[in-house]
Motif scaffolding. Structure first.
Motif, PDB file in Angstrom:
ATOM      1  N   PRO A 171       0.838  -1.204   0.035  1.00 37.93           N
ATOM      2  CA  PRO A 171      -0.028  -0.113   0.005  1.00 37.93           C
ATOM      3  C   PRO A 171       0.891   1.461   0.124  1.00 37.93           C
ATOM      4  O   PRO A 171       2.160   1.204   0.390  1.00 37.93           O
ATOM      5  CB  PRO A 171      -0.807  -0.015   1.353  1.00 37.93           C
ATOM      6  N   ILE A 172       0.307   2.371  -0.687  1.00 38.79           N
ATOM      7  CA  ILE A 172       1.119   3.515  -0.720  1.00 38.79           C
ATOM      8  C   ILE A 172       1.077   4.548   0.503  1.00 38.79           C
ATOM      9  O   ILE A 172       1.995   5.360   0.616  1.00 38.79           O
ATOM     10  CB  ILE A 172       0.781   4.147  -1.821  1.00 38.79           C
ATOM     11  N   SER A 199      -4.997  -0.565   6.836  1.00 35.22           N
ATOM     12  CA  SER A 199      -6.199  -0.169   5.760  1.00 35.22           C
ATOM     13  C   SER A 199      -7.402   0.592   6.315  1.00 35.22           C
ATOM     14  O   SER A 199      -7.698   0.453   7.611  1.00 35.22           O
ATOM     15  CB  SER A 199      -6.514  -1.569   5.329  1.00 35.22           C
ATOM     16  N   TYR A 200      -7.956   1.171   5.207  1.00 31.01           N
ATOM     17  CA  TYR A 200      -9.000   2.201   5.727  1.00 31.01           C
ATOM     18  C   TYR A 200     -10.156   1.175   6.275  1.00 31.01           C
ATOM     19  O   TYR A 200     -10.527   0.072   5.727  1.00 31.01           O
ATOM     20  CB  TYR A 200      -9.556   3.016   4.427  1.00 31.01           C
ATOM     21  N   ASP A 245      -1.762  -6.799   8.509  1.00 33.89           N
ATOM     22  CA  ASP A 245      -2.206  -5.481   7.863  1.00 33.89           C
ATOM     23  C   ASP A 245      -1.258  -4.598   8.177  1.00 33.89           C
ATOM     24  O   ASP A 245      -0.823  -3.562   7.110  1.00 33.89           O
ATOM     25  CB  ASP A 245      -3.539  -5.093   8.109  1.00 33.89           C
ATOM     26  N   TYR A 246      -0.773  -4.080   9.184  1.00 33.31           N
ATOM     27  CA  TYR A 246       0.051  -3.093   9.795  1.00 33.31           C
ATOM     28  C   TYR A 246       1.225  -3.426   9.196  1.00 33.31           C
ATOM     29  O   TYR A 246       2.052  -2.361   8.637  1.00 33.31           O
ATOM     30  CB  TYR A 246      -0.031  -3.209  11.369  1.00 33.31           C
ATOM     31  N   LEU A 247       1.793  -4.594   9.233  1.00 36.61           N
ATOM     32  CA  LEU A 247       3.149  -4.775   8.779  1.00 36.61           C
ATOM     33  C   LEU A 247       3.308  -4.597   7.259  1.00 36.61           C
ATOM     34  O   LEU A 247       4.261  -4.323   6.832  1.00 36.61           O
ATOM     35  CB  LEU A 247       3.533  -6.120   9.051  1.00 36.61           C
TER      36      LEU A 247
END
Length: 332
Positions: free
Chosen positions: A170-171, A176-177, A190-192
């Motif tokens: 992800p940029i 994630s939203y 997701d954080y990593l």
């Protein structure tokens, strides 16, 4: 008084004076910025001109910005000593301490691994390059390229390559939203995924500097008189390199203290590039919106982090280098 106690006392006094000076600058700089922070706050509300004028006067008094600068300075120090960083103008009415408390874990999760990993790997690669001339000719151009790369440029390059072109990461953001932070494996994964590119940009730029420093020190040490003497006695290359590496590590420990100040600046730009919600990103929001109190709070945390880290490294240096203790012995 023992040498180590005298050393600690002098260092403590120096760091206290440095803290006072740095915090004073922290107070002054935001107020030198052109513009009106209260006007920025009120621009978010649609109000009549008369109401806006009244609210402007109210908020100026509420934030204490209507008082003389010297009164604001004394009030600022009283608040700092009581742990009160004030209310954010941009995030009104959220306390600055709460904003920093929410952002600080993201900073630590990014800075600590990048500093430690780059220091360890950089010193290891630099030592390899220092003792192997053929390997040195291949590695040194890479090290120089990494060291010369600005943090923000490298972050943009990685974002373009791995996010825009390849789509592997992800940029922006730390997760994630719509995701709710938790200790679940789903959130950690997701954080990593979001964390990797900011970490990689900080890690690679730092690695080049550590490797070059260690490589130069290793070459100096293995050419020193003690190394040649050990070689003449028939000592193994491994034993000579062990002593050379130990001596070469002392300047690298000192360099770690200096690098901490540079990595803070790099961390700010990297967080802005990736919209990573750490102290750097929050600080940029404070600057863009002329939020005096948010700027002061962020810089205060950065100042404390750098000074404490440098002080701990000074202590470590005193432990590993007996010359420091000898220099501060009584009667020295």
């Amino acid at each position: 008084m023992s040498g180590i106690k005298r050393y600690l006392m002098r260092k403590t006094i120096i760091y206290i004076l440095t803290f006072i000076f740095a915090v004073t600058i922290d107070f002054i700089i935001p107020r030198l910025m052109p513009g009106d922070p209260i006007a920025v706050l009120l621009s978010r509300f649609a109000t009549l001109p008369d109401v806006t004028k009244y609210l402007h006067s109210y908020f100026m008094q509420a934030f204490g910005l209507d008082k003389p600068l010297w009164v604001q300075y004394i009030t600022f120090w009283k608040a700092v000593l009581h742990g009160d960083l004030g209310i954010s103008i941009y995030y009104y009415p959220k306390p600055v301490a709460q904003i920093i408390k929410e952002a600080l874990p993201y900073d630590l999760a990014l800075l600590v691994p990048s500093i430690v990993a780059s220091w360890i790997v950089g010193n290891w690669l630099g030592a390899l390059a220092g003792k192997n001339r053929r390997l040195d000719s291949y590695l040194m151009p890479i090290f120089y390229f990494l060291q010369a790369s600005p943090y923000f440029w490298f972050a943009i390059l990685l974002a373009y390559l791995f996010s825009v072109k390849l789509g592997w990461f992800p940029i922006a953001g730390a997760y994630s939203y719509g995701t709710i932070p938790s200790l679940s494996w789903t959130f950690i994964k997701d954080y990593l995924h979001h964390w990797f590119l900011p970490f990689l940009s900080l890690f690679l730029v730092q690695l080049g500097g550590w490797a070059i420093g260690m490589r130069n020190m290793i070459i100096y040490e293995i050419e020193a008189d003690y190394a040649r003497y050990l070689e003449s006695l028939g000592a193994s290359e491994r034993l000579i390199m062990k002593h050379a590496f130990k001596n070469a590590m002392l300047p690298q420990i000192t360099g770690l203290a200096l690098q901490l100040g540079l990595i803070v600046a790099g961390n700010v730009t990297v967080q802005v590039v990736f919209s990573y919600p750490g102290i750097g990103y929050v600080l940029m929001q404070g600057i863009l919106n002329q939020d005096y109190f948010l700027i002061q709070g962020c810089f205060l945390v950065i100042i404390l982090n750098v000074l404490v880290a440098n002080f701990l490294i000074d202590l470590l240096y005193a432990v590993v280098d007996p010359r420091i203790r000898a220099a501060y012995m009584e009667g020295a």
